[in-house]
Design a protein around this motif. Structure first.
Motif, PDB file in Angstrom:
ATOM      1  N   TRP A   1      17.533   8.121 -14.898  1.00 28.30           N
ATOM      2  CA  TRP A   1      17.086   8.649 -13.751  1.00 28.30           C
ATOM      3  C   TRP A   1      15.927   8.002 -13.230  1.00 28.30           C
ATOM      4  O   TRP A   1      14.903   8.093 -14.081  1.00 28.30           O
ATOM      5  CB  TRP A   1      17.115  10.078 -13.687  1.00 28.30           C
ATOM      6  N   VAL A   2      15.626   7.139 -12.467  1.00 28.41           N
ATOM      7  CA  VAL A   2      14.501   6.250 -11.995  1.00 28.41           C
ATOM      8  C   VAL A   2      13.571   6.966 -11.272  1.00 28.41           C
ATOM      9  O   VAL A   2      13.856   7.387  -9.912  1.00 28.41           O
ATOM     10  CB  VAL A   2      14.961   5.053 -11.563  1.00 28.41           C
ATOM     11  N   PRO A   3      12.410   7.071 -11.549  1.00 31.53           N
ATOM     12  CA  PRO A   3      11.365   7.586 -10.633  1.00 31.53           C
ATOM     13  C   PRO A   3      10.679   6.500  -9.717  1.00 31.53           C
ATOM     14  O   PRO A   3      10.465   5.614 -10.461  1.00 31.53           O
ATOM     15  CB  PRO A   3      10.413   8.273 -11.432  1.00 31.53           C
ATOM     16  N   MET A   4      10.718   7.125  -8.644  1.00 31.84           N
ATOM     17  CA  MET A   4      10.207   6.021  -7.565  1.00 31.84           C
ATOM     18  C   MET A   4       9.231   6.651  -6.858  1.00 31.84           C
ATOM     19  O   MET A   4       9.361   7.649  -6.099  1.00 31.84           O
ATOM     20  CB  MET A   4      11.267   5.344  -6.762  1.00 31.84           C
ATOM     21  N   ALA A   5       7.840   6.193  -6.698  1.00 33.28           N
ATOM     22  CA  ALA A   5       6.613   6.727  -6.043  1.00 33.28           C
ATOM     23  C   ALA A   5       6.518   5.928  -4.963  1.00 33.28           C
ATOM     24  O   ALA A   5       6.349   4.746  -4.513  1.00 33.28           O
ATOM     25  CB  ALA A   5       5.270   6.770  -6.890  1.00 33.28           C
ATOM     26  N   THR A   6       7.034   6.312  -3.451  1.00 37.86           N
ATOM     27  CA  THR A   6       6.979   5.703  -2.350  1.00 37.86           C
ATOM     28  C   THR A   6       6.522   6.776  -1.245  1.00 37.86           C
ATOM     29  O   THR A   6       6.986   8.162  -1.282  1.00 37.86           O
ATOM     30  CB  THR A   6       8.224   4.964  -2.384  1.00 37.86           C
ATOM     31  N   THR A   7       6.248   6.240  -0.012  1.00 40.93           N
ATOM     32  CA  THR A   7       6.325   7.040   1.043  1.00 40.93           C
ATOM     33  C   THR A   7       6.929   6.393   2.283  1.00 40.93           C
ATOM     34  O   THR A   7       7.003   6.563   3.311  1.00 40.93           O
ATOM     35  CB  THR A   7       4.662   6.811   1.758  1.00 40.93           C
ATOM     36  N   GLU A   8       7.968   5.289   1.673  1.00 44.72           N
ATOM     37  CA  GLU A   8       8.799   4.613   2.885  1.00 44.72           C
ATOM     38  C   GLU A   8      10.033   5.410   2.796  1.00 44.72           C
ATOM     39  O   GLU A   8      10.875   5.526   1.852  1.00 44.72           O
ATOM     40  CB  GLU A   8       9.200   3.388   2.376  1.00 44.72           C
ATOM     41  N   GLY A   9      10.348   6.069   4.022  1.00 42.07           N
ATOM     42  CA  GLY A   9      11.737   6.948   4.027  1.00 42.07           C
ATOM     43  C   GLY A   9      12.740   5.934   3.779  1.00 42.07           C
ATOM     44  O   GLY A   9      12.736   4.836   4.081  1.00 42.07           O
ATOM     45  N   CYS A  10      13.897   6.347   3.188  1.00 38.74           N
ATOM     46  CA  CYS A  10      15.289   5.559   2.869  1.00 38.74           C
ATOM     47  C   CYS A  10      15.070   5.062   1.604  1.00 38.74           C
ATOM     48  O   CYS A  10      16.196   4.452   1.059  1.00 38.74           O
ATOM     49  CB  CYS A  10      15.641   4.624   3.960  1.00 38.74           C
TER      50      CYS A  10
ATOM     51  N   LEU B   1      12.387   8.650 -18.545  1.00 41.89           N
ATOM     52  CA  LEU B   1      13.202   7.400 -18.926  1.00 41.89           C
ATOM     53  C   LEU B   1      13.383   7.161 -20.207  1.00 41.89           C
ATOM     54  O   LEU B   1      14.062   6.192 -20.833  1.00 41.89           O
ATOM     55  CB  LEU B   1      12.524   6.102 -18.464  1.00 41.89           C
ATOM     56  N   GLY B   2      12.527   7.947 -21.113  1.00 43.60           N
ATOM     57  CA  GLY B   2      12.663   7.794 -22.416  1.00 43.60           C
ATOM     58  C   GLY B   2      11.917   6.487 -23.281  1.00 43.60           C
ATOM     59  O   GLY B   2      12.393   6.181 -24.228  1.00 43.60           O
TER      60      GLY B   2
END
Ligand code: ADP
Length: 583
Positions: free
Chosen positions: A251-260, A519-520
């Motif tokens: 399960w990949v964590p993604m820090a973003t403020t870009e919608g979509c 992510l282990g």
């Protein structure tokens, strides 16, 4: 499973002794309005309520004073020597002294405090327009600094817990205390950040409302991640997945403020999963650093080049280089030249660290070693940009830097139709014309992809990588080809320079560490040093593969603009979204 939780500890609070002594709730007891629990006061320890204790001491003081004066008058009348005292008179004297000390402690200190406080508030609250304005910006209403009814959730003046802090803030504002010394002088990073923030607001006259101060461990960044902190920026973290990669789900964590962005990557993960998963191969693991050295002639510079690139010298040089760390292992040396100047590109594996510090130390060891055989070598800089760090450069694209990874998947025909809403032929054609020919027309350097940097940046920020290394880490060529008689889609991403680590830098901070843990790959891998960072690099490539699939599908299906208008303008429902804005 029975999960037991410890009750949360209240945040540590600073309180001054005089606050504790007074026990008053008006100005002294309320050390910090934002604290979830009331500040403990000395009066809490009294057996009686405060007003009763005060009454007892008042009564005691005046009654014993009256009694002693009475006895004094009698002694004078009877000509009894004053120094001859009875047991009851001794008890009265002791009581008088005790009650006097109590009353002095209670009222005297408060009087002094309120006097000082009034004097200092008058000094800048009322008279100095600069200080009056420090809370005001274009968006916030004007708030008197001394107001106790500020609607500000993080009021500025209320954050001052003592007069002492106020004095320090003033000294920072008038530059008698250097802001950068606050941590070392105070020995309390949170307090230093709070004081610096307050001083900044007063100096600029601009509010920092909205930039949180609370809820961050400022000790954890000291000397490692950020200097002179005044708060922290919040970035939402979304989850894409499961990404089925090499037989494991992530399960990949993604820090973003870009919608979509997360929604689109998630759709790519779904397509990969439904097709049996993706496979990755780590091609190379070598961080680089290239100092620039200068000689009196190109001939002498060439002598060193031949010496360094001679395989017979490699063992000696690696022994010297590897002394920098038990994880650093020299992999190779490659030189570039510009006349008399030599650029020596050292590459080495760095365990689970991204490795810039490690490789730089190793390079310094070798330069020191070389100085005896090449005394005319003039070291101009430990980094000569032939490395090349945080800048677009062909050398990283061609030779690789950090982890070089290729990741591939075969997406089944029905998945392309049902999940990606397009067809194999359209995807293959788009990939050739956009990612290959289009990028060639644009003169791209490593940019033969749709939006690798979108995914790389989001994962980098979530997992505490150096975001500036997104420049070379996003080098990527995306290939698409029809396979299995033209029915299915073979898709791959080749990324020669993914620079990641799971120890050092921002990876040890609480939030970033939690994402690595998900992510282990948190921290150092004890059994096999380097496995965690290598796995992280393959996950980055796998997530890029998912992102490429989804965005190219959206463009092929003509959905991009439609979804962009819908979800970047009013992001109410992302459940059906499948694509995103391309940068
Ligand atoms: P970088 O070189 O990426 O800037 P640092 O030098 O700040 O990273 O952090 C690496 C530190 O972590 C080194 O001191 C190294 O000895 C230590 N370390 C502990 N375990 C490992 C590991 N498995 N791989 C790499 N470094 C490790």
């Amino acid at each position: 499973m029975d999960i037991r939780r410890r009750p949360p500890r209240p945040p540590p609070q600073r309180k001054t002794d005089h606050n504790a002594q007074s026990g008053r709730s008006s100005s002294l007891g309320a050390v910090d309005d934002r604290s979830p629990s009331p500040t403990p006061r000395a009066s809490d320890a009294l057996p009686l309520p405060l007003y009763l204790t005060n009454a007892v001491f008042f009564t005691l003081f005046f009654s014993v004073a009256y009694y002693l004066l009475h006895r004094w008058r009698d002694k004078i009348r009877n000509s009894t020597p004053l120094h001859v005292v009875t047991l009851s008179e001794i008890a009265a004297i002791v009581s008088l002294i005790a009650s006097f000390i109590y009353l002095l402690g209670f009222f005297g200190i408060d009087f002094v405090q309120s006097f000082i406080s009034r004097a200092s508030h008058e000094a800048w609250d009322l008279d100095d327009p600069h200080h009056q304005n420090f809370l005001v910006d274009d968006r916030t209403p004007r708030i008197a600094p001394s107001s106790s009814k500020s609607p500000d959730p993080e009021p500025v003046i209320q954050s001052l817990s003592s007069e002492e802090d106020d004095e320090i803030i003033k000294s920072v504002v008038d530059c008698t205390t250097p802001s950068y010394l606050l941590e070392s002088r105070l020995g309390d990073c949170k307090r230093a950040a709070s004081i610096r923030r307050e001083a900044l607001q007063r100096t600029t006259g601009r509010s920092l409302q909205g930039l949180p101060l609370e809820g961050f461990d400022y000790e954890s960044i000291l000397g490692q991640c950020c200097e002179m902190p005044v708060g922290y920026v919040q970035i939402p973290v979304g989850i894409a997945g499961p990404l089925l990669l090499d037989g494991f789900e992530y399960w990949v964590p993604m820090a973003t403020t870009e919608g979509c962005l997360v929604a689109s990557t998630n759709r790519g993960c779904k397509a990969i999963h439904a097709s049996g998963g993706a496979d990755s191969t780590l091609l190379r693991d070598a961080m680089t650093r290239a100092p620039v050295v200068r000689f009196g002639s190109a001939k002498r510079a060439s002598d060193l080049k031949f010496f360094l690139e001679d395989p017979l010298n490699f063992d000696t040089l690696s022994v010297v280089f590897n002394r920098s760390s038990r994880f650093a292992r020299l992999q190779g040396i490659h030189c570039g030249m510009a006349g008399k100047n030599l650029y020596i590109r050292f590459s080495c594996s760095t365990g689970d660290a991204m490795g810039m510090n490690m490789v730089s130390k190793g390079v310094q060891n070798v330069l020191d070693f070389l100085q005896s055989d090449f005394p005319d070598m003039d070291v101009i800089g430990i980094s000569g940009n032939f490395c090349s760090d945080k800048k677009p450069a062909a050398i990283n694209w061609i030779e690789g830097r950090g982890k070089s990874v290729v990741c591939e998947a075969i997406i089944k025909e029905e998945v392309v139709k049902k999940v990606l809403k397009t067809n194999v032929a359209a995807l293959v054609e788009l990939n050739v014309l956009k990612n290959l020919a289009g990028s060639a027309v644009a003169g791209a350097l490593g940019g033969y992809n749709a939006h690798a940097s979108n995914i790389v940046s989001a994962v980098f920020i979530a997992t505490g990588q150096d975001p500036a290394q997104n420049v070379e880490s996003s080098n990527c060529i995306t290939m698409m080809e029809a396979v299995n008689d033209g029915k299915d889609l073979h898709v791959s991403v080749t990324m020669p320079s993914i620079e990641v680590g799971t120890v050092g830098g921002g990876t040890q901070l609480a939030s970033q560490s939690a994402c690595l843990n998900l992510l282990g790959v948190k921290g150092a891998n004890k059994e096999s040093p380097g496995s965690n960072s290598r796995l992280l690099a393959t996950i980055v490539a796998g997530a890029v593969l998912a992102g490429e699939l989804s965005l190219l599908s959206a463009i092929a299906a003509g959905q991009l603009v439609k979804s962009h208008m819908k979800y970047n303008r009013s992001s109410k429902d992302v459940t059906k979204v499948a694509h995103l804005e391309e940068k």
